[in-house]
Design a protein around this motif. Sequence first.
Motif, PDB file in Angstrom:
ATOM      1  N   TYR A 119       4.042   2.183   2.515  1.00 48.98           N
ATOM      2  CA  TYR A 119       4.866   3.370   2.279  1.00 48.98           C
ATOM      3  C   TYR A 119       3.936   4.569   2.381  1.00 48.98           C
ATOM      4  N   ARG A 120       4.112   5.351   3.440  1.00 48.68           N
ATOM      5  CA  ARG A 120       3.355   6.595   3.590  1.00 48.68           C
ATOM      6  C   ARG A 120       4.294   7.742   3.215  1.00 48.68           C
ATOM      7  N   ASP A 121       3.952   8.439   2.145  1.00 45.06           N
ATOM      8  CA  ASP A 121       4.792   9.481   1.557  1.00 45.06           C
ATOM      9  C   ASP A 121       4.226  10.853   1.928  1.00 45.06           C
ATOM     10  N   TYR A 122       4.907  11.527   2.840  1.00 46.49           N
ATOM     11  CA  TYR A 122       4.473  12.855   3.301  1.00 46.49           C
ATOM     12  C   TYR A 122       5.218  13.923   2.507  1.00 46.49           C
ATOM     13  N   TRP A 123       4.873  14.062   1.229  1.00 49.06           N
ATOM     14  CA  TRP A 123       5.489  15.072   0.382  1.00 49.06           C
ATOM     15  C   TRP A 123       4.743  16.397   0.550  1.00 49.06           C
ATOM     16  N   ASN A 124       5.346  17.453   0.056  1.00 45.99           N
ATOM     17  CA  ASN A 124       4.831  18.801   0.242  1.00 45.99           C
ATOM     18  C   ASN A 124       3.778  19.137  -0.812  1.00 45.99           C
ATOM     19  N   PRO A 125       2.487  19.164  -0.447  1.00 47.36           N
ATOM     20  CA  PRO A 125       1.452  19.463  -1.444  1.00 47.36           C
ATOM     21  C   PRO A 125       1.496  20.898  -1.953  1.00 47.36           C
ATOM     22  N   LEU A 126       2.146  21.801  -1.234  1.00 46.33           N
ATOM     23  CA  LEU A 126       2.245  23.184  -1.712  1.00 46.33           C
ATOM     24  C   LEU A 126       3.056  23.276  -2.996  1.00 46.33           C
ATOM     25  N   GLU A 161      -4.925   9.338  -2.866  1.00 45.87           N
ATOM     26  CA  GLU A 161      -4.518   9.302  -1.462  1.00 45.87           C
ATOM     27  C   GLU A 161      -3.977   7.940  -1.075  1.00 45.87           C
ATOM     28  N   ARG A 162      -4.414   6.900  -1.789  1.00 45.18           N
ATOM     29  CA  ARG A 162      -4.029   5.542  -1.434  1.00 45.18           C
ATOM     30  C   ARG A 162      -4.029   4.661  -2.684  1.00 45.18           C
ATOM     31  N   LEU A 163      -2.941   3.935  -2.869  1.00 45.07           N
ATOM     32  CA  LEU A 163      -2.835   2.959  -3.947  1.00 45.07           C
ATOM     33  C   LEU A 163      -2.657   1.594  -3.297  1.00 45.07           C
ATOM     34  N   GLU A 164      -3.495   0.653  -3.673  1.00 51.23           N
ATOM     35  CA  GLU A 164      -3.456  -0.674  -3.066  1.00 51.23           C
ATOM     36  C   GLU A 164      -3.019  -1.703  -4.093  1.00 51.23           C
ATOM     37  N   GLY A 165      -1.945  -2.407  -3.789  1.00 52.03           N
ATOM     38  CA  GLY A 165      -1.447  -3.478  -4.634  1.00 52.03           C
ATOM     39  C   GLY A 165      -0.343  -3.030  -5.570  1.00 52.03           C
ATOM     40  N   ARG A 166       0.536  -3.981  -5.864  1.00 51.98           N
ATOM     41  CA  ARG A 166       1.685  -3.711  -6.737  1.00 51.98           C
ATOM     42  C   ARG A 166       1.250  -3.206  -8.104  1.00 51.98           C
ATOM     43  N   ASP A 167       0.162  -3.763  -8.661  1.00 50.47           N
ATOM     44  CA  ASP A 167      -0.284  -3.333  -9.995  1.00 50.47           C
ATOM     45  C   ASP A 167      -0.709  -1.870 -10.001  1.00 50.47           C
ATOM     46  N   ALA A 168      -1.435  -1.439  -8.980  1.00 50.31           N
ATOM     47  CA  ALA A 168      -1.862  -0.034  -8.895  1.00 50.31           C
ATOM     48  C   ALA A 168      -0.652   0.891  -8.744  1.00 50.31           C
ATOM     49  N   ILE A 169       0.325   0.458  -7.973  1.00 46.40           N
ATOM     50  CA  ILE A 169       1.544   1.253  -7.781  1.00 46.40           C
ATOM     51  C   ILE A 169       2.322   1.334  -9.095  1.00 46.40           C
ATOM     52  N   ALA A 170       2.393   0.217  -9.809  1.00 40.02           N
ATOM     53  CA  ALA A 170       3.074   0.203 -11.105  1.00 40.02           C
ATOM     54  C   ALA A 170       2.394   1.151 -12.090  1.00 40.02           C
ATOM     55  N   ASP A 171       1.057   1.124 -12.142  1.00 41.45           N
ATOM     56  CA  ASP A 171       0.324   2.023 -13.038  1.00 41.45           C
ATOM     57  C   ASP A 171       0.604   3.482 -12.701  1.00 41.45           C
ATOM     58  N   TYR A 172       0.636   3.799 -11.416  1.00 45.22           N
ATOM     59  CA  TYR A 172       0.867   5.172 -10.968  1.00 45.22           C
ATOM     60  C   TYR A 172       2.275   5.649 -11.337  1.00 45.22           C
ATOM     61  N   MET A 173       3.261   4.773 -11.176  1.00 46.68           N
ATOM     62  CA  MET A 173       4.664   5.158 -11.365  1.00 46.68           C
ATOM     63  C   MET A 173       5.184   4.988 -12.796  1.00 46.68           C
ATOM     64  N   ARG A 174       4.437   4.304 -13.631  1.00 50.01           N
ATOM     65  CA  ARG A 174       4.916   3.932 -14.970  1.00 50.01           C
ATOM     66  C   ARG A 174       5.541   5.100 -15.744  1.00 50.01           C
ATOM     67  N   VAL A 226       0.850  -1.193   0.000  1.00 51.48           N
ATOM     68  CA  VAL A 226       0.000   0.000   0.000  1.00 51.48           C
ATOM     69  C   VAL A 226       0.889   1.248   0.000  1.00 51.48           C
ATOM     70  N   LEU A 227       0.635   2.144  -0.950  1.00 55.95           N
ATOM     71  CA  LEU A 227       1.333   3.421  -1.053  1.00 55.95           C
ATOM     72  C   LEU A 227       0.315   4.511  -0.734  1.00 55.95           C
ATOM     73  N   GLU A 228       0.599   5.307   0.311  1.00 57.75           N
ATOM     74  CA  GLU A 228      -0.337   6.342   0.743  1.00 57.75           C
ATOM     75  C   GLU A 228       0.300   7.721   0.655  1.00 57.75           C
ATOM     76  N   PHE A 229      -0.536   8.709   0.345  1.00 58.09           N
ATOM     77  CA  PHE A 229      -0.140  10.107   0.278  1.00 58.09           C
ATOM     78  C   PHE A 229      -1.061  10.893   1.218  1.00 58.09           C
ATOM     79  N   PRO A 230      -0.749  10.928   2.523  1.00 55.45           N
ATOM     80  CA  PRO A 230      -1.648  11.574   3.490  1.00 55.45           C
ATOM     81  C   PRO A 230      -1.929  13.048   3.214  1.00 55.45           C
TER      82      PRO A 230
END
Length: 140
Positions: A120-127, A47-60, A35-39
């Motif tokens: 993986y909870r990624d607290y990146w800067n939304p600004l 805000e949330r990607l569940e599963g390796r396939d969803a993460i792969a699609d997001y990062m492709r 699970v990859l999360e962007f709080p």
Amino acid sequence: MTAPTTAAELYRHGLRLLLEKDIPSWVELWDEDGVLEFPFAPPGWPERLEGRDAIADYMRHYPDHVDLHDFPDVRIHQTTASETIVVEMRGVGRLVATDSPFDMTYIAVVTVANGLITSYRDYWNPLAVSQPGADFVGVN
């Protein structure tokens, strides 16, 4: 290279793969049910990607948007749970579409099990997304 054996080693290996723009190998570091999360994701962004396939699609297409050059100032903090780390870091490079500088700070909380990333909870800067030329994340 021998397989990473700690959460910190796995994380550093993942950073090298991102710098090499080897997204398929980076995705292989993930558990099938990871699970990859962007709080702090702004409205309209995942805000949330569940599963390796969803993460792969997001990062492709990530390298098509951000040309990473370095991760200076990586600080990895071990928690009392050996499988969980907290990472403070900075990513620098350029935004491909505008050829403008990219400089983002992150804090991440990463959990690993059986040699793979499970959370993986990624607290990146939304600004940063409100700045001109910053439309670089979440484009599939």
